[in-house]
Design a protein around this motif. Structure first.
Motif, PDB file in Angstrom:
ATOM      1  N   ARG A 154       0.816  -1.213   0.000  1.00  0.00           N
ATOM      2  CA  ARG A 154       0.000   0.000   0.000  1.00  0.00           C
ATOM      3  C   ARG A 154       0.850   1.264   0.000  1.00  0.00           C
ATOM      4  O   ARG A 154       0.474   2.270  -0.597  1.00  0.00           O
ATOM      5  CB  ARG A 154      -0.978   0.007   1.176  1.00  0.00           C
ATOM      6  CG  ARG A 154      -0.354  -0.043   2.549  1.00  0.00           C
ATOM      7  CD  ARG A 154      -1.428  -0.215   3.633  1.00  0.00           C
ATOM      8  NE  ARG A 154      -0.841  -0.410   4.950  1.00  0.00           N
ATOM      9  CZ  ARG A 154      -0.508   0.577   5.761  1.00  0.00           C
ATOM     10  NH1 ARG A 154      -0.715   1.830   5.383  1.00  0.00           N
ATOM     11  NH2 ARG A 154       0.009   0.339   6.941  1.00  0.00           N
TER      12      ARG A 154
ATOM     13  N   ALA B 237       2.173   1.779  -3.447  1.00  0.00           N
ATOM     14  CA  ALA B 237       1.069   2.211  -4.308  1.00  0.00           C
ATOM     15  C   ALA B 237       0.811   3.717  -4.191  1.00  0.00           C
ATOM     16  O   ALA B 237       0.243   4.327  -5.106  1.00  0.00           O
ATOM     17  CB  ALA B 237      -0.197   1.428  -3.970  1.00  0.00           C
ATOM     18  N   LYS B 238       1.212   4.328  -3.072  1.00  0.00           N
ATOM     19  CA  LYS B 238       1.042   5.777  -2.929  1.00  0.00           C
ATOM     20  C   LYS B 238       1.833   6.527  -4.000  1.00  0.00           C
ATOM     21  O   LYS B 238       1.350   7.512  -4.566  1.00  0.00           O
ATOM     22  CB  LYS B 238       1.502   6.227  -1.540  1.00  0.00           C
ATOM     23  CG  LYS B 238       0.639   5.751  -0.400  1.00  0.00           C
ATOM     24  CD  LYS B 238       1.216   6.218   0.932  1.00  0.00           C
ATOM     25  CE  LYS B 238       0.398   5.697   2.106  1.00  0.00           C
ATOM     26  NZ  LYS B 238       0.973   6.105   3.409  1.00  0.00           N
TER      27      LYS B 238
ATOM     28  N   TYR C 294       0.168   5.971  -7.355  1.00  0.00           N
ATOM     29  CA  TYR C 294      -1.051   6.777  -7.433  1.00  0.00           C
ATOM     30  C   TYR C 294      -0.714   8.242  -7.688  1.00  0.00           C
ATOM     31  O   TYR C 294      -1.363   8.913  -8.507  1.00  0.00           O
ATOM     32  CB  TYR C 294      -1.818   6.631  -6.116  1.00  0.00           C
ATOM     33  CG  TYR C 294      -3.182   7.277  -6.105  1.00  0.00           C
ATOM     34  CD1 TYR C 294      -4.333   6.533  -6.352  1.00  0.00           C
ATOM     35  CD2 TYR C 294      -3.336   8.630  -5.824  1.00  0.00           C
ATOM     36  CE1 TYR C 294      -5.586   7.121  -6.332  1.00  0.00           C
ATOM     37  CE2 TYR C 294      -4.588   9.232  -5.808  1.00  0.00           C
ATOM     38  CZ  TYR C 294      -5.710   8.474  -6.057  1.00  0.00           C
ATOM     39  OH  TYR C 294      -6.952   9.059  -6.034  1.00  0.00           O
TER      40      TYR C 294
ATOM     41  N   GLN D 238      -6.960   7.525  -2.471  1.00  0.00           N
ATOM     42  CA  GLN D 238      -5.581   7.083  -2.595  1.00  0.00           C
ATOM     43  C   GLN D 238      -5.217   6.065  -1.523  1.00  0.00           C
ATOM     44  O   GLN D 238      -5.814   6.035  -0.452  1.00  0.00           O
ATOM     45  CB  GLN D 238      -4.627   8.269  -2.508  1.00  0.00           C
ATOM     46  CG  GLN D 238      -4.499   8.894  -1.137  1.00  0.00           C
ATOM     47  CD  GLN D 238      -3.501  10.036  -1.161  1.00  0.00           C
ATOM     48  OE1 GLN D 238      -3.704  11.024  -1.848  1.00  0.00           O
ATOM     49  NE2 GLN D 238      -2.444   9.894  -0.414  1.00  0.00           N
ATOM     50  N   PRO D 239      -4.243   5.207  -1.818  1.00  0.00           N
ATOM     51  CA  PRO D 239      -3.837   4.181  -0.853  1.00  0.00           C
ATOM     52  C   PRO D 239      -3.336   4.813   0.444  1.00  0.00           C
ATOM     53  O   PRO D 239      -2.684   5.845   0.442  1.00  0.00           O
ATOM     54  CB  PRO D 239      -2.700   3.448  -1.576  1.00  0.00           C
ATOM     55  CG  PRO D 239      -2.882   3.766  -3.013  1.00  0.00           C
ATOM     56  CD  PRO D 239      -3.482   5.132  -3.065  1.00  0.00           C
TER      57      PRO D 239
END
Length: 526
Positions: free
Chosen positions: A389, A392-393, A396, A524-525
């Motif tokens: 996660r 992934a930020k 994103y 968002q993550p």
């Protein structure tokens, strides 16, 4: 200060102005001289001295200097100093409007009460309406206990305005004293947090509470000092030895930022030629992908006059985030740092870069990504703490960014980390590479061990077989032109022309206009 008029008739305008002048002089002088001496004895400047360092000379316009609290009881009725412990207003930094408020620790320890909070609310509202940056000079003892819940409500109003202003105007917090409890959330909501070593502290629960609950003994500085937040927590943008150098860097940062999200960053006259060759890069960056080098030297070689403003230089050091000028225009640089952990992406590096990318996108600052990444950091600790996660930020943030985006692969770019570092596939406008690039799913040796595991195991000479297959894999799938042949890299460039290519690319993209799907906001993550 009160002036008693002995005459029965109404005072003249001249007398009223004289009265006002006396009051203003008293306000400017502040509390008794002993309070100022105590502030200086701690190695701290007064609020007005700090404002004078931050703003251009004679540009400060104070608002509500005569404000007083209306609390009664608990000894407050006899202590009603003007300003109520916070100085607010606006001025200029290099000729551009900036709003500011500064806690005055000499009055109630800078603690926040109702009137104090309303002054801050007012200056924040003005900053948002005027579309100008807001700088807070923090040196306060938290909520004013004598005023109870109204003080807490005052903080809520600040937090709400911090959030409303996010991505609209730049917000900078400068920590110049204590900041404890809920008060610490306001700086956390701003874009940049500057701290001065030995005098600034930030924490939610202080050392006494920590000891009572956990049994751990620690000092105020050890718990929430500047070095702690610059190196361990990632809260601080940077930490400084003194207030003067700190505030000078705040001024420099403001010179790089637009006043609001409707403007472009300020340009400066071009002194460093845009076509200057960067031959030094040939020596700075080794061709051997396993050898380290300092990515900061690469950035300074490319940037105008070798200048950069690095964000969080002591936290997540395996990635570099910096503001520079290229051809007189401001750009944000995100770059892997081979000198630290070989430049891998991990949880902290992903968070650091993601927030920087989001800030640049919010304020129309083009992004340049310099890629030399071996992958994501493997390990049980990384997986259990959420590298999925957190990584992934960054993905994103890049995918969501609509500013001009140019990426450059210097050497290696492996696996998911290659994708995340603003590859063409996630929306980079232009992607370049040096002739030394290796873009692949993984390193050649690791790939050969996976693909040819059985063949290597069955060979009479496994080592020789492995070496031969590694060379074949590199020749077929990892040669410098493989990605370019498939349109995933726009061009292979001479390192000596890096500065020229980047400046030309950003110049072409300056008028870029991108649209996003209609939505309230993304998720968002976390």
């Amino acid at each position: 200060m009160t002036i008693i008029h002995e005459r029965s008739q109404e005072p003249t305008i001249e007398e009223r102005l004289a009265e006002l002048q006396l009051i203003r002089e008293g306000v400017r002088q502040g509390p008794d001289p002993a309070a100022t001496e105590r502030q200086h004895a701690k190695g701290k400047l007064t609020a007005r001295e700090r404002i004078d360092l931050l703003l251009d000379a004679d540009s400060f316009q104070e608002i509500e200097p005569l404000r007083r609290h209306r609390a009664s009881g608990f000894g407050m009725e006899d202590r009603r100093p003007h300003t109520d412990g916070v100085i607010s207003g606006w001025g200029t930094v290099y000729g551009r409007t900036v709003f500011v408020y500064a806690h005055d620790f000499r009055i109630f320890g800078g603690a926040l009460g109702e009137a104090h909070a309303q002054k801050i609310h007012k200056v924040m509202d003005l900053a948002i309406e005027a579309g100008a940056p807001l700088v807070s000079l923090n040196d306060g003892a938290g909520a004013r206990i004598q005023e109870g819940v109204t003080a807490l409500a005052g903080y809520g109003g600040i937090f709400r305005r911090n959030t409303s202003a996010s991505g609209v105007i730049p917000q900078i917090s400068v920590m110049l004293g204590p900041c404890a409890g809920g008060a610490a959330y306001s700086p956390a909501l701003t874009d940049f947090v500057f701290m001065v070593r030995d005098i600034a502290q930030m924490f939610i629960t202080g050392p006494d509470v920590v000891q009572a609950v956990t049994g751990e003994e620690i000092s105020h500085i050890g718990l929430g000092g500047g070095d702690v937040h610059a190196r361990l927590s990632g809260v601080a943008t940077d930490v400084y030895d003194d207030e003067e150098s700190c505030l000078e860097d705040v001024r420099y940062l403001l010179s790089l930022l637009p006043s609001n999200n409707r403007e472009l960053p300020p340009a400066v006259p071009l002194a460093d030629p845009p076509d200057r060759r960067t031959d030094a890069l040939l020596d700075l960056v080794p061709t051997d992908p396993s050898r380290p080098y300092d990515m900061r030297q690469v950035i300074t070689e490319i940037a105008d006059d070798g200048e950069l403003f690095e964000v969080q230089p002591e936290w997540a050091t395996n990635i570099v985030c910096a503001l520079v000028r290229l051809g007189g225009q401001v750009a944000g640089v995100v770059a892997n740092q081979p000198l630290s952990m070989a430049g891998v992406l991990d949880i902290h590096a992903s968070e650091k870069a993601a927030r920087f990318v989001q800030f640049c996108d919010a304020f129309n600052i083009p992004l340049v990504t310099l890629v030399d990444v071996p992958g994501f950091l493997p390990g049980v600790d990384q997986e259990h703490n959420g590298i999925i996660r957190h990584g992934a930020k960054l993905l994103y943030a890049y995918c969501n960014a609509t500013v001009p985006r140019v990426s450059l692969v210097l050497r290696k770019a492996y696996g998911g980390a290659y994708i995340v570092m603003d590859s063409r596939s996630i929306g980079a406008d232009l992607s370049f590479a040096w002739p030394t690039n290796e873009i692949a799913v993984m390193g050649a040796e690791a790939a050969a061990n996976v693909i040819f595991r059985k063949q290597i195991a069955a060979a009479a000479d496994p080592d020789a077989t492995r070496d031969r297959l590694v060379k074949e894999y590199k020749a077929e799938l990892m040669h410098p032109y493989y990605a370019a042949e498939r349109g995933l890299v726009d061009d292979i460039i001479d390192p000596s022309e890096t500065r020229t290519v980047l400046i030309r690319s950003l110049e072409m993209l300056r008028a870029k206009h991108a649209t996003m799907p209609s939505r309230k906001h993304g998720n968002q993550p976390q």
